[in-house]
Design a protein around this motif. Structure first.
Motif, mmCIF file in Angstrom:
data_model
loop_
_atom_site.group_PDB
_atom_site.id
_atom_site.type_symbol
_atom_site.label_atom_id
_atom_site.label_comp_id
_atom_site.label_asym_id
_atom_site.label_seq_id
_atom_site.Cartn_x
_atom_site.Cartn_y
_atom_site.Cartn_z
ATOM 1 N N ALA A 1 0.844 -1.213 0.000
ATOM 2 C CA ALA A 1 0.000 0.000 0.000
ATOM 3 C C ALA A 1 0.874 1.256 0.000
ATOM 4 O O ALA A 1 0.576 2.244 -0.675
ATOM 5 C CB ALA A 1 -0.921 -0.006 1.215
ATOM 6 N N LEU A 2 1.961 1.181 0.710
ATOM 7 C CA LEU A 2 2.902 2.306 0.789
ATOM 8 C C LEU A 2 3.466 2.592 -0.597
ATOM 9 O O LEU A 2 3.514 3.742 -1.046
ATOM 10 C CB LEU A 2 4.024 1.881 1.741
ATOM 11 C CG LEU A 2 4.869 2.901 2.447
ATOM 12 C CD1 LEU A 2 4.003 3.884 3.186
ATOM 13 C CD2 LEU A 2 5.783 2.169 3.442
ATOM 14 N N LEU A 3 3.869 1.539 -1.286
ATOM 15 C CA LEU A 3 4.494 1.712 -2.605
ATOM 16 C C LEU A 3 3.490 2.161 -3.666
ATOM 17 O O LEU A 3 3.874 2.754 -4.662
ATOM 18 C CB LEU A 3 5.166 0.403 -3.036
ATOM 19 C CG LEU A 3 6.424 0.060 -2.227
ATOM 20 C CD1 LEU A 3 6.892 -1.354 -2.522
ATOM 21 C CD2 LEU A 3 7.544 1.054 -2.511
ATOM 22 N N CYS A 4 2.214 1.856 -3.430
ATOM 23 C CA CYS A 4 1.183 2.217 -4.425
ATOM 24 C C CYS A 4 0.743 3.676 -4.322
ATOM 25 O O CYS A 4 0.050 4.174 -5.196
ATOM 26 C CB CYS A 4 -0.070 1.370 -4.234
ATOM 27 S SG CYS A 4 0.192 -0.312 -4.744
ATOM 28 N N ARG A 5 1.076 4.343 -3.234
ATOM 29 C CA ARG A 5 0.554 5.697 -3.036
ATOM 30 C C ARG A 5 1.125 6.665 -4.057
ATOM 31 O O ARG A 5 2.316 6.595 -4.363
ATOM 32 C CB ARG A 5 0.912 6.181 -1.631
ATOM 33 C CG ARG A 5 0.005 5.638 -0.564
ATOM 34 C CD ARG A 5 0.484 6.020 0.809
ATOM 35 N NE ARG A 5 0.549 7.465 1.008
ATOM 36 C CZ ARG A 5 -0.506 8.246 1.204
ATOM 37 N NH1 ARG A 5 -1.704 7.716 1.275
ATOM 38 N NH2 ARG A 5 -0.363 9.541 1.373
ATOM 39 N N ASP A 6 0.272 7.566 -4.577
ATOM 40 C CA ASP A 6 0.853 8.590 -5.449
ATOM 41 C C ASP A 6 0.769 9.981 -4.833
ATOM 42 O O ASP A 6 0.932 10.983 -5.508
ATOM 43 C CB ASP A 6 0.289 8.532 -6.880
ATOM 44 C CG ASP A 6 -1.205 8.313 -6.891
ATOM 45 O OD1 ASP A 6 -1.813 8.640 -5.854
ATOM 46 O OD2 ASP A 6 -1.739 7.824 -7.906
ATOM 47 N N VAL A 7 0.523 10.052 -3.524
ATOM 48 C CA VAL A 7 0.694 11.298 -2.759
ATOM 49 C C VAL A 7 1.766 11.009 -1.704
ATOM 50 O O VAL A 7 1.997 9.851 -1.363
ATOM 51 C CB VAL A 7 -0.627 11.752 -2.078
ATOM 52 C CG1 VAL A 7 -1.417 12.658 -2.987
ATOM 53 C CG2 VAL A 7 -1.447 10.585 -1.628
ATOM 54 N N PRO A 8 2.417 12.078 -1.190
ATOM 55 C CA PRO A 8 3.582 11.841 -0.324
ATOM 56 C C PRO A 8 3.266 11.091 0.977
ATOM 57 O O PRO A 8 2.198 11.268 1.575
ATOM 58 C CB PRO A 8 4.087 13.240 -0.002
ATOM 59 C CG PRO A 8 3.518 14.121 -1.044
ATOM 60 C CD PRO A 8 2.213 13.505 -1.456
ATOM 61 N N THR A 9 4.231 10.274 1.388
ATOM 62 C CA THR A 9 4.183 9.613 2.690
ATOM 63 C C THR A 9 5.482 9.948 3.412
ATOM 64 O O THR A 9 6.554 9.872 2.813
ATOM 65 C CB THR A 9 4.127 8.080 2.547
ATOM 66 O OG1 THR A 9 3.221 7.755 1.511
ATOM 67 C CG2 THR A 9 3.731 7.421 3.850
ATOM 68 N N VAL A 10 5.376 10.315 4.675
ATOM 69 C CA VAL A 10 6.555 10.561 5.503
ATOM 70 C C VAL A 10 6.610 9.466 6.560
ATOM 71 O O VAL A 10 5.610 9.223 7.259
ATOM 72 C CB VAL A 10 6.493 11.945 6.187
ATOM 73 C CG1 VAL A 10 7.708 12.162 7.072
ATOM 74 C CG2 VAL A 10 6.389 13.060 5.155
ATOM 75 N N LEU A 11 7.749 8.797 6.671
ATOM 76 C CA LEU A 11 7.942 7.802 7.727
ATOM 77 C C LEU A 11 8.966 8.373 8.702
ATOM 78 O O LEU A 11 9.964 8.958 8.276
ATOM 79 C CB LEU A 11 8.478 6.489 7.132
ATOM 80 C CG LEU A 11 7.693 5.899 5.958
ATOM 81 C CD1 LEU A 11 8.366 4.609 5.470
ATOM 82 C CD2 LEU A 11 6.252 5.604 6.370
ATOM 83 N N THR A 12 8.713 8.209 10.002
ATOM 84 C CA THR A 12 9.607 8.829 10.996
ATOM 85 C C THR A 12 10.162 7.784 11.972
ATOM 86 O O THR A 12 9.898 7.848 13.170
ATOM 87 C CB THR A 12 8.859 9.928 11.774
ATOM 88 O OG1 THR A 12 7.647 9.362 12.304
ATOM 89 C CG2 THR A 12 8.510 11.103 10.904
ATOM 90 N N PRO A 13 10.957 6.834 11.472
ATOM 91 C CA PRO A 13 11.475 5.789 12.355
ATOM 92 C C PRO A 13 12.693 6.235 13.163
ATOM 93 O O PRO A 13 13.449 7.103 12.719
ATOM 94 C CB PRO A 13 11.921 4.702 11.363
ATOM 95 C CG PRO A 13 12.323 5.463 10.141
ATOM 96 C CD PRO A 13 11.403 6.658 10.084
ATOM 97 N N HIS A 14 12.889 5.647 14.342
ATOM 98 C CA HIS A 14 14.222 5.678 14.958
ATOM 99 C C HIS A 14 14.957 4.439 14.457
ATOM 100 O O HIS A 14 14.396 3.644 13.675
ATOM 101 C CB HIS A 14 14.154 5.795 16.479
ATOM 102 C CG HIS A 14 13.338 4.754 17.169
ATOM 103 N ND1 HIS A 14 13.558 3.400 16.989
ATOM 104 C CD2 HIS A 14 12.299 4.839 18.029
ATOM 105 C CE1 HIS A 14 12.707 2.720 17.713
ATOM 106 N NE2 HIS A 14 11.911 3.571 18.347
ATOM 107 N N ALA A 15 16.206 4.269 14.890
ATOM 108 C CA ALA A 15 17.030 3.207 14.287
ATOM 109 C C ALA A 15 16.397 1.829 14.468
ATOM 110 O O ALA A 15 16.438 0.991 13.560
ATOM 111 C CB ALA A 15 18.437 3.244 14.873
ATOM 112 N N GLY A 16 15.781 1.575 15.635
ATOM 113 C CA GLY A 16 15.180 0.262 15.890
ATOM 114 C C GLY A 16 14.017 -0.003 14.941
ATOM 115 O O GLY A 16 13.880 -1.104 14.388
ATOM 116 N N GLU A 17 13.177 1.020 14.760
ATOM 117 C CA GLU A 17 12.038 0.852 13.839
ATOM 118 C C GLU A 17 12.511 0.681 12.398
ATOM 119 O O GLU A 17 11.966 -0.137 11.651
ATOM 120 C CB GLU A 17 11.095 2.070 13.956
ATOM 121 C CG GLU A 17 10.302 2.040 15.257
ATOM 122 C CD GLU A 17 9.838 3.407 15.729
ATOM 123 O OE1 GLU A 17 9.081 3.456 16.714
ATOM 124 O OE2 GLU A 17 10.252 4.446 15.144
#
Ligand SMILES: NC(=O)C1=CN([C@@H]2O[C@H](COP(=O)(O)OP(=O)(O)OC[C@H]3O[C@@H](n4cnc5c(N)ncnc54)[C@H](O)[C@@H]3O)[C@@H](O)[C@H]2O)[C@H](O)CC1
Ligand SMILES: [K+]
Length: 490
Positions: free
Chosen positions: A349-365
Motif C-alpha cells: 500500500a505504501l508503494l502504491c501511493r501517489d501522494v507523499p508519505t513521511v515515515l519517521t522511524p528511529h534506528a530500531g524501527e
C-alpha cells in the motif's frame, strides 16, 4: 544551506580546478588556511610546540606545508611520520623552515605539545586506521594539546560518517572546499569538534550537494495571511493512542495544535479520546473502530498522522491501512511503522501511493522495516536512510543522534538542531504531530519533515536551557517550547 559533497565529487571538482591552476596551488591554499586557524588557536605562535601527525597521502602534505608556515613564524614544529613515505615537497618545506621529521614511535612529543595537527588520512582514508596511525590517533586524542584535524578527523569516513575502529577526536576540524557528509553525520560528526571551512576555490566546479543542513533562514513554515481560515491553514487528522498508550495521543495531538494546524481532528478509542478532549479542547475528537468507512467518519483533512501509541495487533494494521489508502499526505510513526514492518499488504500500500508519505522511524524501527541489524543503521545512517526512501517509496526521517531526512533523488537533509536531552520517551510523538501540521499546511514532504525536525530540535534546546547549564526535559517541555522555536525563525 550548508552544503556537503561526497568524496568522488570533491575529487572531480579538485581535478577540474587543478587543471586550470599551477601545480601545488590547491595544497598551498589548504595549508595556508589550516595554518591560519592553528595560529588563531594558539595563545602565541612563537615558541609554541606543534606536532604534526603525517600519513603518506596529500592530507599529510597539507599538514607538512601548514607546519612549515607555523615554523616560519617561530613555532617549534616536529612531524611524526606514519606513512612509509611522506609528501616530499611538504617534508622539504618543513625542513627548510627549521622543522624536524621523526619516526612514529616518538610519541612522547605528543604529550608535551601545545597543538597537534592530524594529517594521517583525509578524504583518501578507508576502513579502520592501521598501525602506527591508530596508536598516534589515540595518543593525540588523549593528550592535553589542542587537536586540529586536517580536512577530516583520521579514521572517519568522509562520505558517510562511518567510523570503523579508532578515529581522531578533534577539537577543531579544518575542512577544504566544501563540507563532507561525514563531518555532519554521526558517528563521524561527534569526532570533529568545531568545523571550519576553508575556501580553496572549488565553488564553481562543485556539482549539486549530496547532503545539506539548514540554516535558520532556510526554515519557512507556512504563515497565515489575511484570508486564512482554519480550513485553509490546514486540517490535520491524528489517529493515535490506545488503552495501553494514551499519552502518545495527547502529545501528538498537542504538537499538531502547536505546529500551526488550522484544526486538529483526533480519533482513537474512547480512553485516548477522553484524555485528548480534556487536554486539548480545541481538537475535534471522535471515537472510532477500524472499519471500511473510518476516515469518512472522522471527516475531511489535508494530512494524516497515524501510529503513535497505537499498540500492536490488527487494530493498528487496519487503521494504518485505511490512512495509506487516502489521497492526502500521510505521516506514519511508531506503532504505525511496526504495523508496516509486520504486513506485506501495508508495504505494498505504501508503494502504491501517489501522494507523499513521511515515515519517521528511529534506528530500531528502521531496522525492522529494512530487516537489518540496528547497529548497522547506527553505524551507517546515511546509507540506510537513503535505502529506506527507495525501498519504501517514502520520505524517510531517521531520528537519532543526527536526524536525517531522505527522499529519492534529493540531497539528504541533516538536522542541525537538537540536543542529547531529546532522547526521552514521548518526544517522537511530539515530532510526528508537528510534522503533520506542517504537511497539512501545504509544505512538501521533504520540507515539512526537515522543518519539523529543525523546530523540534530547537524547542528541545530552548526547553533544556543555556549551553553548559542544560537540565533534563520531558516531551511535554518540548511541546510547550514549540511556539518559542517558531519565534526564533526570521
Ligand atoms: N588533491 C588536491 O589537490 C588536494 C588535496 N587536498 C588534501 O588531500 C587529501 C586527500 O589526499 P589523498 O592523497 O588522496 O589521500 P589521504 O592523504 O587522505 O590518504 C591516503 C593515505 O592514507 C593511507 N590510508 C588510507 N586509509 C588508511 C587507513 N585506514 N589506515 C592507515 N592509512 C590509511 C593511504 O595508504 C595513503 O597513504 C584531502 O583530504 C586534503 O587534505 C587538499 O584539499 C588540497 C587539494
Ligand atoms: K586528517
Amino acid at each position: 544551506m550548508r552544503y556537503a559533497h561526497e568524496v568522488d565529487k570533491v575529487r572531480a571538482a579538485e581535478q577540474a580546478l587543478m587543471a586550470r591552476l599551477p601545480d601545488g596551488t590547491l595544497m598551498a591554499r589548504a595549508a595556508a588556511g589550516l595554518a591560519a586557524v592553528c595560529a588563531r588557536l594558539l595563545p602565541r605562535v612563537y615558541g609554541a610546540r606543534v606536532v604534526l601527525l603525517v600519513g603518506g597521502g596529500a592530507n599529510g602534505g597539507d599538514t607538512l606545508y601548514a607546519g612549515a608556515l607555523l615554523a616560519r613564524r617561530g613555532a617549534r614544529v616536529v612531524a611524526l611520520r606514519a606513512g612509509t613515505s611522506v609528501h616530499e615537497g611538504g617534508a622539504a618545506a618543513l625542513r627548510a623552515a627549521g622543522g624536524r621529521l621523526l619516526p612514529p614511535d616518538a610519541t612522547g612529543e605528543i604529550d608535551t605539545a601545545d597543538l597537534v595537527i592530524d594529517g594521517l588520512t583525509g578524504i583518501g582514508g578507508s576502513g579502520g586506521l592501521r598501525e602506527p596511525h591508530a596508536t598516534l590517533a589515540r595518543r593525540a586524542s588523549a593528550a592535553p594539546a589542542t587537536l586540529v584535524a586536517c580536512d577530516v578527523p583520521s579514521g572517519v569516513d568522509a562520505s558517510t560518517g562511518a567510523v570503523a575502529g579508532t578515529a581522531v577526536h578533534a577539537d577543531v576540524t579544518v575542512t577544504f572546499g566544501t563540507h563532507k557528509p561525514g563531518l555532519i553525520i554521526d558517528p563521524g560528526a561527534a569526532h570533529c569538534g568545531v568545523v571550519e571551512l576553508v575556501d580553496i576555490g572549488l565553488g564553481a566546479d562543485l556539482p549539486d550537494p549530496d547532503v545539506v543542513a539548514a540554516r535558520p533562514d532556510d526554515v519557512r513554515p507556512p504563515e497565515p495571511g489575511p484570508e486564512s481560515d482554519k480550513y485553509r491553514r490546514g486540517v490535520v487528522g491524528v489517529i493515535a493512542g490506545s488503552g495501553t498508550f494514551p499519552g502518545a495521543a495527547v502529545l501528538a495531538a498537542g504538537a499538531a495544535v502547536r505546529g500551526g494546524a488550522g484544526m486538529v481532528r483526533f480519533a482513537s478509542d474512547a480512553h485516548a479520546v477522553e484524555l485528548v478532549r480534556q487536554r486539548w479542547p480545541e481538537t475535534v475528537t471522535r471515537v472510532v473502530e477500524p472499519g471500511p468507512d473510518v476516515l469518512a467518519e472522522i471527516g475531511r483533512v489535508q494530512a494524516w498522522v497515524v501510529g503513535p501509541g497505537l499498540g500492536g495487533g490488527e487494530r493498528a494494521e487496519a487503521l494504518v491501512g485505511a490512512v495509506l489508502a487516502s489521497d492526502v499526505p500521510v505521516l506514519v510513526d511508531a506503532d504505525g511503522l511496526n504495523a508496516v514492518s509486520r504486513s506485506d499488504a501495508l508495504r505494498r500500500a505504501l508503494l502504491c501511493r501517489d501522494v507523499p508519505t513521511v515515515l519517521t522511524p528511529h534506528a530500531g524501527e528502521l531496522a525492522r522495516l529494512l530487516r537489518v541489524d540496528r547497529d548497522a543503521i547506527e553505524a551507517r545512517r546515511l546509507e540506510h536512510a537513503r535505502r529506506a526512501a527507495v525501498e519504501l517509496g517514502a520520505t524517510v526521517l531517521l531520528k537519532g543522534s543526527t536526524t536525517l531526512v531522505a527522499e529519492l533523488d534529493r540531497p539528504v537533509r541533516v538536522n542541525p538542531t537538537g540536543t542529547a536531552w531529546l532522547a526521552t520517551a514521548g518526544t517522537g510523538d511530539v515530532l510526528s504531530g508537528l510534522v503533520g501540521a506542517l504537511l497539512a499546511g501545504g509544505m512538501a514532504a521533504l520540507e515539512a519533515a526537515a522543518a519539523g525536525a529543525y523546530l523540534h530540535g530547537l524547542a528541545a534546546r530552548l526547553a533544556s536551557g543555556r549551553e553548559g547549564r542544560e537540565a533534563p526535559i520531558s516531551a511535554e517541555d518540548v511541546l510547550r517550547a514549540i511556539p518559542d522555536a517558531f519565534r526564533t525563525l526570521d
